[in-house]
Each structure stands twice: as C-alpha cells, then as structure tokens.
Motif scaffolding. Structure first.
Motif, PDB file in Angstrom:
ATOM      1  N   ALA A   1       7.637  -2.983  -3.517  1.00 54.03           N
ATOM      2  CA  ALA A   1       7.215  -1.941  -4.255  1.00 54.03           C
ATOM      3  C   ALA A   1       7.978  -1.982  -5.897  1.00 54.03           C
ATOM      4  CB  ALA A   1       7.648  -0.906  -3.523  1.00 54.03           C
ATOM      5  N   ALA A   2       9.188  -2.037  -5.835  1.00 55.61           N
ATOM      6  CA  ALA A   2       9.893  -2.119  -7.270  1.00 55.61           C
ATOM      7  C   ALA A   2       9.326  -3.448  -8.048  1.00 55.61           C
ATOM      8  CB  ALA A   2      11.459  -2.438  -7.030  1.00 55.61           C
ATOM      9  N   ALA A   3       9.142  -4.270  -7.252  1.00 54.36           N
ATOM     10  CA  ALA A   3       8.432  -5.622  -8.083  1.00 54.36           C
ATOM     11  C   ALA A   3       7.052  -5.276  -8.584  1.00 54.36           C
ATOM     12  CB  ALA A   3       8.545  -6.826  -7.165  1.00 54.36           C
ATOM     13  N   ALA A   4       6.331  -4.446  -7.768  1.00 55.56           N
ATOM     14  CA  ALA A   4       4.848  -4.023  -8.197  1.00 55.56           C
ATOM     15  C   ALA A   4       5.048  -3.229  -9.430  1.00 55.56           C
ATOM     16  CB  ALA A   4       4.108  -3.444  -6.967  1.00 55.56           C
ATOM     17  N   LEU A   5       6.098  -2.247  -9.314  1.00 59.88           N
ATOM     18  CA  LEU A   5       6.058  -1.279 -10.491  1.00 59.88           C
ATOM     19  C   LEU A   5       6.447  -1.943 -11.755  1.00 59.88           C
ATOM     20  CD1 LEU A   5       7.936   1.988  -8.717  1.00 59.88           C
ATOM     21  CD2 LEU A   5       5.580   2.124  -9.853  1.00 59.88           C
ATOM     22  N   LYS A   6       7.393  -3.017 -11.479  1.00 64.52           N
ATOM     23  CA  LYS A   6       7.880  -3.644 -12.727  1.00 64.52           C
ATOM     24  C   LYS A   6       6.473  -4.424 -13.287  1.00 64.52           C
ATOM     25  CE  LYS A   6      11.253  -7.044 -14.288  1.00 64.52           C
ATOM     26  NZ  LYS A   6      12.421  -7.765 -13.916  1.00 64.52           N
ATOM     27  N   LYS A   7       5.632  -5.033 -12.438  1.00 69.37           N
ATOM     28  CA  LYS A   7       4.440  -5.946 -13.018  1.00 69.37           C
ATOM     29  C   LYS A   7       3.398  -4.720 -13.624  1.00 69.37           C
ATOM     30  CE  LYS A   7       3.903  -9.602  -9.906  1.00 69.37           C
ATOM     31  NZ  LYS A   7       2.946 -10.351  -8.765  1.00 69.37           N
ATOM     32  N   LEU A   8       3.163  -3.357 -13.058  1.00 63.89           N
ATOM     33  CA  LEU A   8       2.332  -2.631 -13.642  1.00 63.89           C
ATOM     34  C   LEU A   8       2.895  -2.224 -15.053  1.00 63.89           C
ATOM     35  CD1 LEU A   8       1.235  -0.636 -10.495  1.00 63.89           C
ATOM     36  CD2 LEU A   8       0.111  -2.643 -11.779  1.00 63.89           C
ATOM     37  N   SER A   9       4.088  -1.936 -15.124  1.00 64.76           N
ATOM     38  CA  SER A   9       4.993  -1.380 -16.383  1.00 64.76           C
ATOM     39  C   SER A   9       4.872  -2.531 -17.633  1.00 64.76           C
ATOM     40  CB  SER A   9       6.354  -0.873 -16.202  1.00 64.76           C
ATOM     41  OG  SER A   9       6.912  -1.777 -15.651  1.00 64.76           O
ATOM     42  N   SER A  10       4.775  -3.759 -17.134  1.00 59.37           N
ATOM     43  CA  SER A  10       4.794  -4.753 -18.233  1.00 59.37           C
ATOM     44  C   SER A  10       3.599  -4.980 -19.022  1.00 59.37           C
ATOM     45  CB  SER A  10       5.175  -6.110 -17.596  1.00 59.37           C
ATOM     46  OG  SER A  10       4.203  -6.450 -16.836  1.00 59.37           O
TER      47      SER A  10
ATOM     48  N   ALA B   1       2.150  -3.348  -0.895  1.00 63.73           N
ATOM     49  CA  ALA B   1       2.994  -3.441  -2.160  1.00 63.73           C
ATOM     50  C   ALA B   1       2.759  -4.380  -2.939  1.00 63.73           C
ATOM     51  CB  ALA B   1       4.316  -2.952  -1.597  1.00 63.73           C
ATOM     52  N   ILE B   2       2.784  -5.749  -1.970  1.00 66.51           N
ATOM     53  CA  ILE B   2       2.549  -6.731  -2.869  1.00 66.51           C
ATOM     54  C   ILE B   2       0.915  -7.068  -3.486  1.00 66.51           C
ATOM     55  CG2 ILE B   2       2.169  -9.280  -2.422  1.00 66.51           C
ATOM     56  CD1 ILE B   2       4.208  -9.087  -0.399  1.00 66.51           C
ATOM     57  N   SER B   3       0.083  -6.232  -2.642  1.00 68.15           N
ATOM     58  CA  SER B   3      -1.211  -6.384  -3.317  1.00 68.15           C
ATOM     59  C   SER B   3      -1.164  -5.448  -4.458  1.00 68.15           C
ATOM     60  CB  SER B   3      -2.184  -5.919  -2.091  1.00 68.15           C
ATOM     61  OG  SER B   3      -2.393  -7.047  -1.055  1.00 68.15           O
ATOM     62  N   LEU B   4      -0.834  -4.232  -4.488  1.00 73.11           N
ATOM     63  CA  LEU B   4      -0.908  -3.273  -5.526  1.00 73.11           C
ATOM     64  C   LEU B   4      -0.206  -3.890  -6.813  1.00 73.11           C
ATOM     65  CD1 LEU B   4      -0.030  -0.074  -3.685  1.00 73.11           C
ATOM     66  CD2 LEU B   4      -2.359  -0.709  -4.731  1.00 73.11           C
ATOM     67  N   GLY B   5       0.729  -4.842  -6.706  1.00 69.05           N
ATOM     68  CA  GLY B   5       1.343  -5.387  -8.050  1.00 69.05           C
ATOM     69  C   GLY B   5       0.274  -6.684  -8.389  1.00 69.05           C
ATOM     70  N   GLU B   6      -0.222  -7.278  -7.609  1.00 67.26           N
ATOM     71  CA  GLU B   6      -1.100  -8.165  -7.884  1.00 67.26           C
ATOM     72  C   GLU B   6      -2.619  -7.658  -8.620  1.00 67.26           C
ATOM     73  OE1 GLU B   6      -1.933 -10.165  -4.133  1.00 67.26           O
ATOM     74  OE2 GLU B   6      -0.241 -11.672  -4.329  1.00 67.26           O
ATOM     75  N   TYR B   7      -3.141  -6.588  -8.051  1.00 65.44           N
ATOM     76  CA  TYR B   7      -4.222  -6.014  -8.743  1.00 65.44           C
ATOM     77  C   TYR B   7      -4.024  -5.542 -10.191  1.00 65.44           C
ATOM     78  CZ  TYR B   7      -5.495  -5.476  -3.831  1.00 65.44           C
ATOM     79  OH  TYR B   7      -5.912  -5.741  -2.486  1.00 65.44           O
ATOM     80  N   GLY B   8      -2.946  -5.043 -10.408  1.00 64.45           N
ATOM     81  CA  GLY B   8      -2.633  -4.622 -11.855  1.00 64.45           C
ATOM     82  C   GLY B   8      -3.455  -3.559 -12.309  1.00 64.45           C
ATOM     83  N   ILE B   9      -3.677  -2.636 -11.338  1.00 64.65           N
ATOM     84  CA  ILE B   9      -4.520  -1.365 -11.515  1.00 64.65           C
ATOM     85  C   ILE B   9      -3.428  -0.096 -11.769  1.00 64.65           C
ATOM     86  CG2 ILE B   9      -6.171   0.339 -11.072  1.00 64.65           C
ATOM     87  CD1 ILE B   9      -7.588  -2.005  -9.377  1.00 64.65           C
ATOM     88  N   LYS B  10      -3.551   0.352 -12.998  1.00 64.16           N
ATOM     89  CA  LYS B  10      -2.553   1.281 -13.491  1.00 64.16           C
ATOM     90  C   LYS B  10      -3.090   2.837 -13.289  1.00 64.16           C
ATOM     91  CE  LYS B  10      -0.597  -1.869 -16.502  1.00 64.16           C
ATOM     92  NZ  LYS B  10      -0.028  -2.259 -17.797  1.00 64.16           N
ATOM     93  N   THR B  11      -3.091   3.293 -12.043  1.00 59.59           N
ATOM     94  CA  THR B  11      -3.239   4.811 -12.022  1.00 59.59           C
ATOM     95  C   THR B  11      -2.176   5.510 -11.742  1.00 59.59           C
ATOM     96  OG1 THR B  11      -4.049   4.814  -9.847  1.00 59.59           O
ATOM     97  CG2 THR B  11      -5.715   4.256 -11.447  1.00 59.59           C
ATOM     98  N   PRO B  12      -2.131   6.885 -12.144  1.00 58.62           N
ATOM     99  CA  PRO B  12      -1.011   7.822 -11.695  1.00 58.62           C
ATOM    100  C   PRO B  12      -0.905   7.804 -10.073  1.00 58.62           C
ATOM    101  CG  PRO B  12      -2.312   8.874 -12.886  1.00 58.62           C
ATOM    102  CD  PRO B  12      -3.074   7.738 -12.730  1.00 58.62           C
ATOM    103  N   GLU B  13      -2.026   7.698  -9.382  1.00 61.17           N
ATOM    104  CA  GLU B  13      -1.728   7.762  -7.787  1.00 61.17           C
ATOM    105  C   GLU B  13      -1.046   6.339  -7.367  1.00 61.17           C
ATOM    106  OE1 GLU B  13      -4.822  10.384  -9.371  1.00 61.17           O
ATOM    107  OE2 GLU B  13      -4.746   8.421  -9.610  1.00 61.17           O
ATOM    108  N   ILE B  14      -1.528   5.267  -8.022  1.00 62.49           N
ATOM    109  CA  ILE B  14      -0.915   4.227  -7.373  1.00 62.49           C
ATOM    110  C   ILE B  14       0.511   4.021  -7.765  1.00 62.49           C
ATOM    111  CG2 ILE B  14      -0.929   1.380  -7.915  1.00 62.49           C
ATOM    112  CD1 ILE B  14      -4.031   1.863  -8.101  1.00 62.49           C
ATOM    113  N   LYS B  15       0.818   4.578  -8.966  1.00 61.09           N
ATOM    114  CA  LYS B  15       2.137   4.498  -9.614  1.00 61.09           C
ATOM    115  C   LYS B  15       2.972   5.421  -8.549  1.00 61.09           C
ATOM    116  CE  LYS B  15       5.135   5.451 -13.397  1.00 61.09           C
ATOM    117  NZ  LYS B  15       5.346   6.137 -14.795  1.00 61.09           N
ATOM    118  N   GLN B  16       2.398   6.689  -8.083  1.00 66.76           N
ATOM    119  CA  GLN B  16       3.252   7.364  -7.392  1.00 66.76           C
ATOM    120  C   GLN B  16       3.484   6.943  -5.860  1.00 66.76           C
ATOM    121  OE1 GLN B  16       1.051  11.201  -7.051  1.00 66.76           O
ATOM    122  NE2 GLN B  16       2.781  12.103  -5.866  1.00 66.76           N
ATOM    123  N   ALA B  17       2.427   6.261  -5.637  1.00 66.68           N
ATOM    124  CA  ALA B  17       2.577   5.813  -4.249  1.00 66.68           C
ATOM    125  C   ALA B  17       3.786   4.620  -4.325  1.00 66.68           C
ATOM    126  CB  ALA B  17       1.276   5.023  -3.801  1.00 66.68           C
ATOM    127  N   LEU B  18       3.760   3.696  -5.139  1.00 64.86           N
ATOM    128  CA  LEU B  18       4.776   2.781  -5.469  1.00 64.86           C
ATOM    129  C   LEU B  18       6.025   3.308  -5.345  1.00 64.86           C
ATOM    130  CD1 LEU B  18       2.598   0.048  -7.486  1.00 64.86           C
ATOM    131  CD2 LEU B  18       3.542  -0.112  -5.224  1.00 64.86           C
TER     132      LEU B  18
END
Length: 694
Positions: free
Chosen positions: A685-694, A653-670
């Motif tokens: 996971a919540a923090a990663a979603l927040k990063k990806l939506s910013s 979860a931490i890594s997905l937030g750091e990668y910053g890659i926004k795909t439907p699959e990643i968003k769904q997983a988080l």
C-alpha cells in the motif's frame, strides 16, 4: 489472492495408506531414435507412444514428419495421429499433411483431417485441400472435413456457412461415430450454430421426429455457454412439451449452458414435481450446475430427498451440495438421508453436508458417539469441512485414543485439515510421531505440518534423513519440509520428483496435497508443468483440480501451454473452479488474451461479488488497458480495505499502484491499507501511494 480459491474437500479416507502408483515418463529422444528403425512395427509403436505424450513430444515433430513422408501405412497412420495429439506445436507438419489429403487412402485422409483439426488455426494452409472433401460421398470424410474447416478457420463466416448445413445433415446419418462427430463439431462452433439448430429443431418437432429433437438438445448441451441464445426455446420445452425424453434433455442443456439464472432456475424448479423420474433427476442435476445461484430451489430440492426414486434422491442431494452454504436449511434432511441409506445415499448426503460446511457440524458431531455406525464417515466429513469444523476438535482429540485404528487414523487426518485451530492436539500428535511405527506416523506428519507445528520440524527432518524403505514416509516428510520452506533449492530438488509422481496416486487427498506442495514452490517447479497438465486432463475430483490449476498458476507464464487444459473451467458450474481458472489466466498474463471474451461474459452474468472482483482483476492483468483499470479500481479499493484475506488485500494494493488512477477514494483506501496488520499489505500500500504521488 490464491487463498480466495479454497473450497470444501471431497471425501478422503486416509493419507498415504498404500504404496504410490509410480509412472515413468517416456524418453522422447529414445522414441525419436526408434522412429528411425527399419522395423515397421517398432516404428509404428514409437509414433503411437509419442502421441500419448501429447504436446510434451513437440521435439519429435520433424521425425514424425519424416515418417509421414516415407513410413509404412501403419507407421504413417500412427505418426499422423501423433502429430494431431501434439496439437498446435505440430504446425510445421501441415504442408506434408496436406499432401496426404490428395492421396487415395481413406484411412490416412480421415486421420489427417483429425490431425489438422487438432493443430487448429496453424493448419490454414491446408484448407485448399480440405474444402473439396466437403463434397465427398464418404460420410466419414465429409463430416471430418467440415469439422476440421470449422476448427481451423472459426472466425470465417463464409466457411461456417458452408460447413454448418453439412454438419446438420450429419446428425441424421445412421453411423453413430459420424453422427457423434457432427454433434461435437456443431457444439464446438457454438453460438453461430444455434440459430440453424433451432430452425431445424422447429421443423423436426413439427414433423414429430422426437429422436432428432432430442439430439439437437444434446448438441446444445454440449455447446455450453455458446448456446445461450437457445435458452428461451429450451424453457418453452420445459413448460409446454409432454415428452419426458425431450424435457429432460432440455433441462440438461439449460444446466450446461448455465446462464440467465433469474429465468432458468425458476423454470427448472417448476419441473422438480414432474411425474417423470428422469425429468425430476435431470432438473435437480441442472440446478446443481448453477451452484449458489440456484439457492431459491433449496426447499424444492430438499423435498426430493424423500422422493420414492433413489436416483432422484441422489441427484437432489448432489445439487444441494453444489449450492453449498446457502443450502444450510437442508442439513436436517441430509443428515437423516445419510443415516437412512442405502450406502450410495449415505455417501452422497455426506458429501453434500461437507460442501454446505459449518452449518453441518452439529449434526455430524452427534454421529461421533460410540454407538453410531457412521462415526468413521462423520470424522471424514468433518475433515472435509476443515477449518469451519472447529467445534468438533475436542471430540476428535478424544478419538486419538481410539482402539479402532481406522477411526484413530481418520481423526488425525481430519485434525490436520482444521489447521492451526487444532493446535491443542499437538502434544498427542508429537508423541505419535515419535513412537508410532505404522501409517499413523505418516498421518501425524501430515496433521502437524497442516497445523504449522514448528516443534515437529526437527523430528520430521530426522525421519527424512534416515535410510528407509518406507517410500510413503519419505514422501510425506518431503512434502512437510516443502510446506515449511518451499523455496529452499535443496528441499525442492529432493521433494519435487516424488511429489510429481504422487500426482498419479489413486487417492484424491494425496494428489491434492502433492499439487498443493508443488504450488508453494512457484516458478521453481517449472519442470513439473507437463505432469501437472497431464494430471489436470485426467482429474475428476474438484478439489484436486483446484490445486492442479493453482500449481500451474503459481509457476506463472512458463505454464501458459496449459491454458487449453484450464480454459474449460472458466465456464464451470462450480464457482470455485471458475475462480481458480480465472486466477490462473491472470497469472499467465497477456498470453491468455484469447480467454478475454469468456471472462467478459462471466462479468456480465455473475452475481457473485467475489467472482466479479477476481474477474476484473484478471482482465487488467491479461489486457492492461486504461479502460479496464478504470472499471477495476473502485472494486480493488474496496478489496484492499475490506477483504478478510491478506493475500487478496495484497494483490489489490499492488494493482492499485499499477493502475495509476488518482482519486480521493483510492488514496483513502491505500492510506487505510498502509496501516494493515499484515506487513506485506502495508508495504504494498505504501509503495502504491508513492507511485500515485509521483
């Protein structure tokens, strides 16, 4: 993520049963003062002792340089050797060492070449003095100069073109020490030396020089992964050569190279029926080097448990253990071999059953009967299996009332290895903790702590606070309190010195648990880095090695000087050691960039999904480029939702937030992970979603 890395234990007979072996570390400052002594013997001895400290003596480099300039021959020799053992941190000595190569003393020049080689690329300014020695008539100096040049400038093809032929000639020198140095140098050069070695092998074979051919196979074996391009030739030796001494060496080399299992495993399996005992044994050993990747060889290896030669049986049992759970079909034959003996086969088979794990439990439970001569050993093995041996807990609890003190002690320890699942034993263990005055009390502290017993903490604190000459009890109590509260400064201050000393204990279980407790302290255990590194260099027990590497990893980037000691395990035949070494490199981050090629090689060759996931994750930590993140993100998305271990899901979860890659699959997983049962995973996971939506 570190919880991904636990594996089967090696046999441990008891916990803290005899006094600890204490080791006092030498005072570098004191030794530096002794270097300034007018007594030549004292000066030489101080230099020698500093060399024994290795990289941790780097503060002594200026004083050692002074000795190289002005000391007696004996003191200069010891100082030069010490600078080499300190390694890259002694690069300031290179100008003075280069001057020694212009002198007349063969011994000093030989020691200097070794030292410059150990310093490595930082010794490049000395190459002008090293290269002329490639023409020396002294074979010691000539081979040492070639080895040093290759180690100092390994990427320079022109340099390698000069030194490889010299080292190949060195394989034919009659002096063992020189010949061995040439072989080691070629092995360290790795891939660039393979083609010349194979050309030489062909010529030597055509000339019927079997001994020379065998030596070349030995060099390829020492080369490990670097010898991959030799695999087709080595397989041909297995298939077409009759000389058993050459065939077993080829088998040995294939196991050490440990690559292309789809080709090598069938080739090795085919020679398990060879008429030569030494060929069968080495083929089994090499299959074991492949671990789970050699599972197709399990039936053939199982047959070898009935081989007429004991050594072949031992190596087959060891290989089945290395394959692990995938060798479950061999359990009946291993249990029979364990009972049939002799002692060496009993112990080797027991170790294999422990490595196979859960599938071994029914066979081991049968050995817990009163009349079984293997009851005590079976108890140990069940402890080795740990949490997977839950079905044996009721029988082990019965053994807490055994009149045999060894059986009772071992049952306590094994219950501890089963962790929280053995909580049913808590009342009896608490009673032992309160009433026992012998070593069973120490074992009870261990077991209750491993079970996570909160009820035991007040009693353990009480025992730890009491004035006692029982150093074993004090240490195990400190260890237990660290496990209960690993970040309490006072607990760390009290426990860390004893735990550091315990890294040199004679028993694997004690060393393992000491390293584990240190790992829980994380960066706060920074002062233990030299002791952990030194212990890792000496350790042979795989489970202890895992915990030592994990402890260094948890300390983090401050432990980066240990990379050279950890890196060889990236190519280990033991998948658990590869995983923990990979994990450590991720923790060290960008300073581990030199290990990226090996990690990429692992990624290409491994069929282990978990290993690939950890390797991808590690590469993004070490070399965080968008391209690496793109490769890792889909795998981390799967880990964050599917992995059974919450630590793995957390890191994903931490890594997905750091990668910053926004795909439907990643968003769904988080989004799924934001509902995880583990609060840490939910938060990450919540923090990663927040990063990806910013």
């Amino acid at each position: 993520m570190r919880q991904l890395l636990t594996a089967g234990l090696t046999l441990a007979i008891c916990l803290l049963a005899t006094p600890l072996l204490l080791s006092a570390s030498m005072d570098v400052n004191k030794l530096v003062q002794e270097l300034k002594s007018n007594n030549e013997d004292a000066q030489a001895l101080a230099a020698h002792q500093l060399g024994e400290l290795g990289p941790s003596a780097k503060a002594a480099v200026p004083a050692l340089i002074s000795v190289v300039k002005e000391g007696s021959v004996a003191a200069r020799s010891e100082a030069i050797t010490a600078l080499g053992k300190i390694g890259p941190d002694a690069s300031a000595a290179v100008p003075e060492l280069a001057k020694v190569l212009r002198g007349y003393s063969v011994i000093l020049k030989y020691n200097t070449l070794q030292a410059l080689r150990q310093i490595g690329p930082g010794a490049k300014p000395a190459l002008k003095q090293i290269m002329p020695l490639l023409e020396s008539n002294n074979s010691y100096l000539k081979i040492s100069a070639a080895w040093a040049a290759a180690k100092i400038d390994p990427e320079n093809q022109e340099t390698l073109n000069q030194v490889i032929p010299i080292l190949l000639e060195g394989l034919n020198i009659s002096i063992n020490e020189v010949r061995n140095d040439a072989a080691l140098a070629l092995a360290q050069i790795g891939a660039p030396a393979v083609k010349p070695l194979l050309t030489t092998l062909k010529h030597e074979h055509e000339a019927n020089h079997n001994q020379e051919c065998q030596q070349i196979c030995d060099v390829l074996a020492q080369m490990g992964a670097g010898g991959e391009s030799a695999i087709p030739t080595l397989i041909k030796i297995l298939e077409k050569i009759d000389d058993p001494n050459l065939v077993w060496r080829a088998a040995h080399a294939l196991g050490n190279i440990r690559s292309q299992p789809e080709k090598v495993v069938p080739a090795l399996t085919a020679v398990l029926t060879n008429k030569s005992e030494i060929v069968r044994a080495n083929a089994a050993i090499s299959l074991g080097d492949f671990g789970p990747e050699a599972k197709s060889a399990v039936p053939a290896l199982t047959k070898l448990l009935s081989d007429p030669e004991l050594n072949v049986k031992l190596d087959a049992a060891t290989a089945l253990g290395a394959i692990g759970p995938d060798a479950a079909s061999a359990v009946p034959e291993l249990a029979s071999a364990m009972q049939a003996g002799p002692v060496s086969l009993t112990l080797t088979s027991a170790s294999a059953l422990a490595a196979i794990g859960d599938a071994s439990v029914p066979a081991l439970n049968k050995m817990l009967q009163d009349d079984s001569p293997l009851k005590l050993l079976a108890v140990h093995v069940l402890g080795e299996i740990g949490t997977g041996a839950g079905a044996s807990i009721p029988e082990l609890i019965k053994l807490l009332d055994s009149t045999d003190p060894e059986v009772k002690m071992s049952a306590i320890t094994s219950l501890g290895e089963m962790g929280p699942a053995a909580k049913k034993a808590e009342p009896q263990l608490l009673e032992i903790l309160k009433s026992a005055q012998d070593r069973t009390r120490n074992a009870a502290v261990f077991a209750l702590s491993k079970m996570g017993s909160k009820a035991a903490i007040p009693e353990i604190k009480k025992l730890a606070a009491e004035s006692s000459d029982d150093e074993r009890l004090q240490l195990v109590c400190a260890w237990a309190l660290v496990r209960n509260n690993p970040h309490d400064p006072e607990t760390i201050k009290t426990a860390l010195p004893g735990l550091t000393k315990a890294l040199t204990d004679e028993r694997p279980l004690v060393r393992r648990e000491a390293a584990n407790a240190i790992s829980l302290m994380g960066p706060e255990a920074k002062s233990a880095i030299p002791a952990l590194t030194a212990a890792l260099k000496e350790e042979e027990n795989p489970r202890v090695i895992q915990e030592l590497i994990t402890a260094l990893a948890e300390i983090g980037p401050a432990a980066a000087p240990a990379i050279s000691a950890i890196a060889p395990y990236l190519n280990s035949g033991n998948v658990d050691l590869r995983l923990v070494a990979t994990y450590a490199m991720a923790r060290f981050g960008k300073v581990a960039k030199a290990e990226v090629p090996q990690l990429e090689k692992t990624l290409k060759s491994s069929n282990n999904n978990m290993e690939n996931a950890v390797t991808l994750w590690a590469l993004t930590k070490i070399d965080p480029t968008p391209q690496r993140a793109e490769k890792a993100a889909p795998v981390m998305a799967k880990v964050v939702t599917d992995h059974p271990n919450p630590d793995a899901r957390l890191e994903a979860a931490i890594s997905l937030g750091e990668y910053g890659i926004k795909t439907p699959e990643i968003k769904q997983a988080l989004e799924a992970a934001s509902k995880d049962q583990d609060p840490r995973v939910k938060k990450a996971a919540a923090a990663a979603l927040k990063k990806l939506s910013s």
